[in-house]
Design a protein around this motif. Structure first.
Motif, PDB file in Angstrom:
ATOM      1  N   ARG A 112       0.812  -1.218   0.000  1.00  0.00           N
ATOM      2  CA  ARG A 112       0.000   0.000   0.000  1.00  0.00           C
ATOM      3  C   ARG A 112       0.848   1.272   0.000  1.00  0.00           C
ATOM      4  N   ALA A 113       2.046   1.214   0.555  1.00  0.00           N
ATOM      5  CA  ALA A 113       2.878   2.411   0.675  1.00  0.00           C
ATOM      6  C   ALA A 113       3.437   2.875  -0.662  1.00  0.00           C
ATOM      7  N   THR A 114       3.597   1.956  -1.615  1.00  0.00           N
ATOM      8  CA  THR A 114       4.279   2.307  -2.862  1.00  0.00           C
ATOM      9  C   THR A 114       3.475   2.019  -4.127  1.00  0.00           C
ATOM     10  N   TRP A 115       2.429   1.218  -4.034  1.00  0.00           N
ATOM     11  CA  TRP A 115       1.799   0.690  -5.241  1.00  0.00           C
ATOM     12  C   TRP A 115       1.219   1.791  -6.120  1.00  0.00           C
ATOM     13  N   LEU A 116       0.487   2.716  -5.549  1.00  0.00           N
ATOM     14  CA  LEU A 116      -0.188   3.719  -6.368  1.00  0.00           C
ATOM     15  C   LEU A 116       0.812   4.635  -7.066  1.00  0.00           C
ATOM     16  N   ALA A 117       1.891   5.014  -6.373  1.00  0.00           N
ATOM     17  CA  ALA A 117       2.929   5.834  -7.014  1.00  0.00           C
ATOM     18  C   ALA A 117       3.611   5.044  -8.127  1.00  0.00           C
ATOM     19  N   ASP A 118       3.863   3.765  -7.885  1.00  0.00           N
ATOM     20  CA  ASP A 118       4.456   2.928  -8.932  1.00  0.00           C
ATOM     21  C   ASP A 118       3.520   2.793 -10.123  1.00  0.00           C
ATOM     22  N   ALA A 119       2.228   2.629  -9.845  1.00  0.00           N
ATOM     23  CA  ALA A 119       1.251   2.358 -10.903  1.00  0.00           C
ATOM     24  C   ALA A 119       0.965   3.576 -11.774  1.00  0.00           C
ATOM     25  N   THR A 120       1.303   4.757 -11.313  1.00  0.00           N
ATOM     26  CA  THR A 120       1.074   5.965 -12.113  1.00  0.00           C
ATOM     27  C   THR A 120       2.382   6.627 -12.526  1.00  0.00           C
ATOM     28  N   VAL A 140       7.890  -0.104 -14.294  1.00  0.00           N
ATOM     29  CA  VAL A 140       7.396  -0.624 -13.019  1.00  0.00           C
ATOM     30  C   VAL A 140       5.865  -0.632 -13.029  1.00  0.00           C
ATOM     31  N   ALA A 141       5.264   0.400 -13.622  1.00  0.00           N
ATOM     32  CA  ALA A 141       3.803   0.481 -13.680  1.00  0.00           C
ATOM     33  C   ALA A 141       3.208  -0.712 -14.418  1.00  0.00           C
ATOM     34  N   GLN A 142       3.803  -1.079 -15.549  1.00  0.00           N
ATOM     35  CA  GLN A 142       3.292  -2.231 -16.295  1.00  0.00           C
ATOM     36  C   GLN A 142       3.273  -3.485 -15.424  1.00  0.00           C
ATOM     37  N   VAL A 143       4.313  -3.664 -14.638  1.00  0.00           N
ATOM     38  CA  VAL A 143       4.419  -4.874 -13.824  1.00  0.00           C
ATOM     39  C   VAL A 143       3.427  -4.860 -12.677  1.00  0.00           C
ATOM     40  N   VAL A 144       3.393  -3.783 -11.885  1.00  0.00           N
ATOM     41  CA  VAL A 144       2.534  -3.803 -10.695  1.00  0.00           C
ATOM     42  C   VAL A 144       1.055  -3.781 -11.061  1.00  0.00           C
ATOM     43  N   VAL A 145       0.707  -3.055 -12.121  1.00  0.00           N
ATOM     44  CA  VAL A 145      -0.696  -3.039 -12.552  1.00  0.00           C
ATOM     45  C   VAL A 145      -1.089  -4.406 -13.103  1.00  0.00           C
ATOM     46  N   GLY A 146      -0.232  -4.992 -13.922  1.00  0.00           N
ATOM     47  CA  GLY A 146      -0.533  -6.315 -14.466  1.00  0.00           C
ATOM     48  C   GLY A 146      -0.646  -7.370 -13.389  1.00  0.00           C
ATOM     49  N   GLN A 147       0.232  -7.323 -12.387  1.00  0.00           N
ATOM     50  CA  GLN A 147       0.179  -8.300 -11.297  1.00  0.00           C
ATOM     51  C   GLN A 147      -1.134  -8.211 -10.534  1.00  0.00           C
ATOM     52  N   ALA A 148      -1.579  -6.993 -10.237  1.00  0.00           N
ATOM     53  CA  ALA A 148      -2.814  -6.819  -9.468  1.00  0.00           C
ATOM     54  C   ALA A 148      -4.053  -7.123 -10.304  1.00  0.00           C
ATOM     55  N   GLU A 149      -4.026  -6.739 -11.558  1.00  0.00           N
ATOM     56  CA  GLU A 149      -5.184  -6.914 -12.431  1.00  0.00           C
ATOM     57  C   GLU A 149      -5.470  -8.389 -12.709  1.00  0.00           C
ATOM     58  N   PHE A 150      -4.432  -9.206 -12.802  1.00  0.00           N
ATOM     59  CA  PHE A 150      -4.596 -10.607 -13.199  1.00  0.00           C
ATOM     60  C   PHE A 150      -4.813 -11.536 -12.003  1.00  0.00           C
ATOM     61  N   ALA A 151      -4.788 -10.999 -10.785  1.00  0.00           N
ATOM     62  CA  ALA A 151      -4.866 -11.836  -9.591  1.00  0.00           C
ATOM     63  C   ALA A 151      -6.280 -12.354  -9.335  1.00  0.00           C
ATOM     64  N   ASP A 152      -6.337 -13.552  -8.736  1.00  0.00           N
ATOM     65  CA  ASP A 152      -7.608 -14.087  -8.228  1.00  0.00           C
ATOM     66  C   ASP A 152      -7.845 -13.664  -6.787  1.00  0.00           C
TER      67      ASP A 152
END
Length: 338
Positions: A112-120, A140-152
């Motif tokens: 939570r501390a870094t994800w949104l800054a990384d994603a934008t 980094v945005a491509q990776v963190v957004v893709g990881q969260a978007e594809f998760a179950d």
């Protein structure tokens, strides 16, 4: 019994894979370290036993094809795979689709501390010293957004953030979420819905509103759904690309271009990176040609996205002469746009 896998992804350090392994009798834990991949070496642990492997080509696809897939088939049990932080689970599942290995779940850990800054943001993995190979130009945005978007399922580390929660509600509304500090593995897996992706993916012509996210704004987060039955003017669309990069977490969708009217294009952005690719023929897709884009944005004026995209459509006059006009097209080669 065959092999079934649980993929655990995330850019942050965590113990989630270990905890799932401890809760899974007769399972194996596989962990990869790709930090030396550029030099042709990967490190892999199976139940804590380290093996160093030399690859002829230091790339992610070779790691999957020459090491991970044969290993999973050989283990022939339930395997918890702790993915290297820069691996995207969708790419792994794409490789697994050619095998008999079943994906039971994809779990992503979000900091939570870094994800949104990384994603934008616009940092590349290489700039962070995390590139998986010399040719790895991902952000980094491509990776963190893709990881969260594809998760179950999602596991969140750190203090709560209502803005991040609103983004995840719209990026991946189906995935149950738990705090890392109170992780309950059986409850998390039980909460994964029956219609979860579990490693599946479509051909780009499926619903862009996967899971039915709310289209109402919350905590400054909005979803823009742009759908029109008129092609884009390629140069005007290229000039409007900035609205899909500024204050945008994710943009994705199908594009109909006046210069390539028979071809369906796929547009996808995360943070400050954007890619355009070719999905194939509209005729073969079963879809009529049309624009459909979904944008998750933290912009205080999300309507500017709709306005800019609408202005990039061909005019009535251009539409009437579309068979006679020649359109300069910067998207012809499907290059990645930065």
């Amino acid at each position: 019994m065959g092999t079934e896998v649980v993929l655990v992804a995330g850019l942050t350090d965590h113990h989630v894979a270990d905890e799932i392994w401890r809760r899974s009798p007769d399972s194996a834990l596989v962990r990869h370290d790709l930090s030396r991949l550029a030099g042709g070496t990967i490190r892999r642990w199976v139940d804590g036993v380290l093996t160093e492997l030399e690859l002829a080509h230091g790339c992610v696809s070779c790691t999957l094809r020459l090491d991970l897939l044969p290993l999973l088939e050989e283990l022939n049990c339930r395997v918890i795979v702790h993915l290297d932080p820069v691996l995207e689970p969708e790419a792994v599942c794409f490789a697994l689709a050619e095998t008999d290995i079943r994906v039971d779940a994809v779990v992503t850990v979000v900091d939570r501390a870094t994800w949104l800054a990384d994603a934008t943001g616009e940092d590349t993995l290489a700039e962070r010293g995390m590139g998986a190979a010399d040719s790895d130009e991902r952000t980094v945005a491509q990776v963190v957004v893709g990881q969260a978007e594809f998760a179950d399922a999602l596991v969140l580390a750190g203090d709560g953030d209502p803005v991040l929660d609103a983004v995840l509600d719209r990026l991946n509304p189906l995935a149950p979420r738990q705090d890392l500090s109170a992780l309950d593995v059986p409850a998390l897996f039980a909460a994964i819905p029956a219609n979860a992706r579990r490693g599946g993916f479509d051909d780009g012509f499926g619903s862009l509103l996967y899971g039915g996210p709310s289209l109402e704004p919350a905590h400054g987060v909005s979803v823009v759904h742009f759908a029109k039955q008129r092609p884009f003017h390629p140069m005007r669309l290229h000039g409007a690309m900035g609205v899909l990069l500024d204050d945008v977490v994710r943009a994705r969708g199908r594009v109909w271009m006046a210069s390539q009217r028979d071809e369906a294009l796929w547009l996808e952005s995360a943070g400050r990176s954007l890619r355009v690719g070719n999905l194939g023929s509209w005729r073969e897709s079963g879809h009529g040609p049309a624009q459909e884009l979904v944008v998750i944005t933290t912009s205080p004026e999300p309507e500017k996205i709709t306005t800019a995209l609408a202005a990039a459509l061909v005019t009535d006059e251009e539409l009437a002469l579309i068979d006679e006009l020649e359109f300069a097209d910067p998207f012809t080669d499907w290059r990645e746009e930065e």
